[in-house]
Each structure stands twice: as structure tokens, then as C-alpha cells.
Design a protein around this motif. Sequence first.
Motif, PDB file in Angstrom:
ATOM      1  N   GLY A  26       0.841  -1.191   0.000  1.00 42.32           N
ATOM      2  CA  GLY A  26       0.000   0.000   0.000  1.00 42.32           C
ATOM      3  C   GLY A  26       0.873   1.237   0.000  1.00 42.32           C
ATOM      4  O   GLY A  26       2.083   1.165  -0.209  1.00 42.32           O
ATOM      5  N   SER A  27       0.264   2.370   0.257  1.00 39.23           N
ATOM      6  CA  SER A  27       0.988   3.642   0.267  1.00 39.23           C
ATOM      7  C   SER A  27       1.664   3.835   1.621  1.00 39.23           C
ATOM      8  O   SER A  27       1.330   4.740   2.381  1.00 39.23           O
ATOM      9  N   ILE A  28       2.638   3.009   1.875  1.00 39.55           N
ATOM     10  CA  ILE A  28       3.286   2.990   3.183  1.00 39.55           C
ATOM     11  C   ILE A  28       4.393   4.027   3.239  1.00 39.55           C
ATOM     12  O   ILE A  28       5.306   4.009   2.420  1.00 39.55           O
ATOM     13  N   PHE A  29       4.300   4.902   4.223  1.00 40.23           N
ATOM     14  CA  PHE A  29       5.372   5.874   4.457  1.00 40.23           C
ATOM     15  C   PHE A  29       6.419   5.275   5.389  1.00 40.23           C
ATOM     16  O   PHE A  29       7.616   5.444   5.194  1.00 40.23           O
ATOM     17  N   GLY A  30       5.953   4.564   6.399  1.00 41.74           N
ATOM     18  CA  GLY A  30       6.860   3.910   7.329  1.00 41.74           C
ATOM     19  C   GLY A  30       6.085   2.974   8.243  1.00 41.74           C
ATOM     20  O   GLY A  30       4.920   3.210   8.532  1.00 41.74           O
ATOM     21  N   ILE A  31       6.731   1.911   8.658  1.00 44.94           N
ATOM     22  CA  ILE A  31       6.116   0.947   9.573  1.00 44.94           C
ATOM     23  C   ILE A  31       6.819   1.043  10.921  1.00 44.94           C
ATOM     24  O   ILE A  31       8.040   0.901  11.002  1.00 44.94           O
ATOM     25  N   THR A  32       6.036   1.269  11.958  1.00 44.01           N
ATOM     26  CA  THR A  32       6.577   1.387  13.304  1.00 44.01           C
ATOM     27  C   THR A  32       6.848   0.021  13.911  1.00 44.01           C
ATOM     28  O   THR A  32       7.866  -0.189  14.576  1.00 44.01           O
ATOM     29  N   ALA A  33       5.908  -0.894  13.702  1.00 40.58           N
ATOM     30  CA  ALA A  33       6.037  -2.224  14.279  1.00 40.58           C
ATOM     31  C   ALA A  33       5.248  -3.214  13.456  1.00 40.58           C
ATOM     32  O   ALA A  33       4.215  -2.876  12.871  1.00 40.58           O
ATOM     33  N   MET A  34       5.741  -4.435  13.418  1.00 39.00           N
ATOM     34  CA  MET A  34       5.025  -5.558  12.805  1.00 39.00           C
ATOM     35  C   MET A  34       5.102  -6.720  13.766  1.00 39.00           C
ATOM     36  O   MET A  34       6.133  -6.915  14.442  1.00 39.00           O
ATOM     37  N   GLY A  35       4.038  -7.493  13.812  1.00 42.22           N
ATOM     38  CA  GLY A  35       4.040  -8.604  14.746  1.00 42.22           C
ATOM     39  C   GLY A  35       2.976  -9.621  14.450  1.00 42.22           C
ATOM     40  O   GLY A  35       2.272  -9.540  13.435  1.00 42.22           O
ATOM     41  N   TRP A  36       2.885 -10.564  15.349  1.00 46.05           N
ATOM     42  CA  TRP A  36       1.944 -11.672  15.226  1.00 46.05           C
ATOM     43  C   TRP A  36       1.136 -11.817  16.504  1.00 46.05           C
ATOM     44  O   TRP A  36       1.693 -11.738  17.611  1.00 46.05           O
ATOM     45  N   HIS A  37      -0.137 -12.018  16.333  1.00 41.79           N
ATOM     46  CA  HIS A  37      -1.042 -12.352  17.416  1.00 41.79           C
ATOM     47  C   HIS A  37      -1.673 -13.693  17.073  1.00 41.79           C
ATOM     48  O   HIS A  37      -1.625 -14.135  15.917  1.00 41.79           O
ATOM     49  N   ARG A  38      -2.291 -14.335  18.048  1.00 42.00           N
ATOM     50  CA  ARG A  38      -2.988 -15.588  17.780  1.00 42.00           C
ATOM     51  C   ARG A  38      -4.247 -15.683  18.625  1.00 42.00           C
ATOM     52  O   ARG A  38      -4.353 -15.068  19.678  1.00 42.00           O
ATOM     53  N   GLN A  39      -5.175 -16.478  18.100  1.00 45.83           N
ATOM     54  CA  GLN A  39      -6.431 -16.699  18.809  1.00 45.83           C
ATOM     55  C   GLN A  39      -6.789 -18.175  18.710  1.00 45.83           C
ATOM     56  O   GLN A  39      -7.074 -18.680  17.618  1.00 45.83           O
ATOM     57  N   GLY A  40      -6.749 -18.844  19.850  1.00 51.69           N
ATOM     58  CA  GLY A  40      -7.119 -20.252  19.901  1.00 51.69           C
ATOM     59  C   GLY A  40      -8.608 -20.405  20.067  1.00 51.69           C
ATOM     60  O   GLY A  40      -9.322 -19.432  20.365  1.00 51.69           O
ATOM     61  N   PRO A  41      -9.119 -21.616  19.929  1.00 50.00           N
ATOM     62  CA  PRO A  41     -10.559 -21.857  20.073  1.00 50.00           C
ATOM     63  C   PRO A  41     -11.055 -21.427  21.447  1.00 50.00           C
ATOM     64  O   PRO A  41     -10.521 -21.859  22.471  1.00 50.00           O
ATOM     65  N   GLY A  42     -12.058 -20.568  21.470  1.00 49.03           N
ATOM     66  CA  GLY A  42     -12.644 -20.121  22.720  1.00 49.03           C
ATOM     67  C   GLY A  42     -11.759 -19.196  23.538  1.00 49.03           C
ATOM     68  O   GLY A  42     -12.036 -18.951  24.715  1.00 49.03           O
ATOM     69  N   GLU A  43     -10.704 -18.699  22.928  1.00 49.87           N
ATOM     70  CA  GLU A  43      -9.786 -17.836  23.671  1.00 49.87           C
ATOM     71  C   GLU A  43      -9.760 -16.435  23.069  1.00 49.87           C
ATOM     72  O   GLU A  43     -10.188 -16.207  21.941  1.00 49.87           O
ATOM     73  N   GLN A  44      -9.204 -15.494  23.832  1.00 49.43           N
ATOM     74  CA  GLN A  44      -9.020 -14.147  23.317  1.00 49.43           C
ATOM     75  C   GLN A  44      -7.743 -14.064  22.492  1.00 49.43           C
ATOM     76  O   GLN A  44      -6.814 -14.854  22.678  1.00 49.43           O
ATOM     77  N   ARG A  45      -7.716 -13.110  21.595  1.00 47.07           N
ATOM     78  CA  ARG A  45      -6.516 -12.897  20.792  1.00 47.07           C
ATOM     79  C   ARG A  45      -5.404 -12.394  21.700  1.00 47.07           C
ATOM     80  O   ARG A  45      -5.620 -11.520  22.551  1.00 47.07           O
ATOM     81  N   GLU A  46      -4.195 -12.929  21.499  1.00 42.76           N
ATOM     82  CA  GLU A  46      -3.069 -12.549  22.338  1.00 42.76           C
ATOM     83  C   GLU A  46      -1.843 -12.259  21.479  1.00 42.76           C
ATOM     84  O   GLU A  46      -1.682 -12.823  20.386  1.00 42.76           O
ATOM     85  N   LEU A  47      -0.991 -11.399  21.988  1.00 43.26           N
ATOM     86  CA  LEU A  47       0.261 -11.087  21.308  1.00 43.26           C
ATOM     87  C   LEU A  47       1.190 -12.285  21.394  1.00 43.26           C
ATOM     88  O   LEU A  47       1.387 -12.856  22.472  1.00 43.26           O
TER      89      LEU A  47
END
Length: 123
Positions: A26-47
Amino acid sequence: QVQLVESGGGLVQAGGSLRLSCAASGSIFGITAMGWHRQGPGEQRELVAEATSLGRTTYADSVKGRFTISRDTAKNTVYLQMDSLKPEDTAVYYCNARGRTRDNLRLLSFDSWGQGTQVTVSS
């Protein structure tokens, strides 16, 4: 608008490895951070892990020593090398990127998410 495309999920036996990739476009000027989160069955999304533009990395305690996050800033891509996988790592993994886009003369903040990729670890 920034789009994130993930790849690399799948099915693996406990103790195995997978490598996730996420490319931002996309029209990216700069990225501060990139990462991964996950969400298991019946769980909240977590870093799971995050890497900043200054080289700082953060990991969830549950993955320290097993997962490694890395970035290719020239390609606006982030990777997650996952080793010694456990059944409890089974989840949908989502890529996240934060930064700024260029809109004519303006810089706008963005916080984008990928569509998610399934990781399943069998015992």
C-alpha cells in the motif's frame, strides 16, 4: 490503506517447525512495528511476538526460546519462525502492522490486520 498478506500456516506434529510470513503493501510511508497475534478456540486474541523499527522485539512468555520474529524492512515483511511447536500453539495467527501512510501531503496512521492463517499442532 495497507494490506497484509500472510502465508505459511499448516498442520505439523508436536516438536515440528513452521515459518509464517506476512507482507505489507500500500501507500506505506513507514512501519513502526510488525508482529503476530494468535487466537485459539474459545480464547481471546493474544500477542505472540512483535518487532519494532528500532529493532526491539517482544515475545509472549509461552513462546520465548521457541519462536523467533524477524523483519525485512526493505520488503515490509515480517517472519515468525516457530520451532518446538506444542499442541497448545494451535490457533489462528494474525499479522499486525502499525505505522503511517502517505495521502498526498498528509501522513495518516494505520493499524492493519491480516486475514489470519491456521496453525494446527497435533500431539
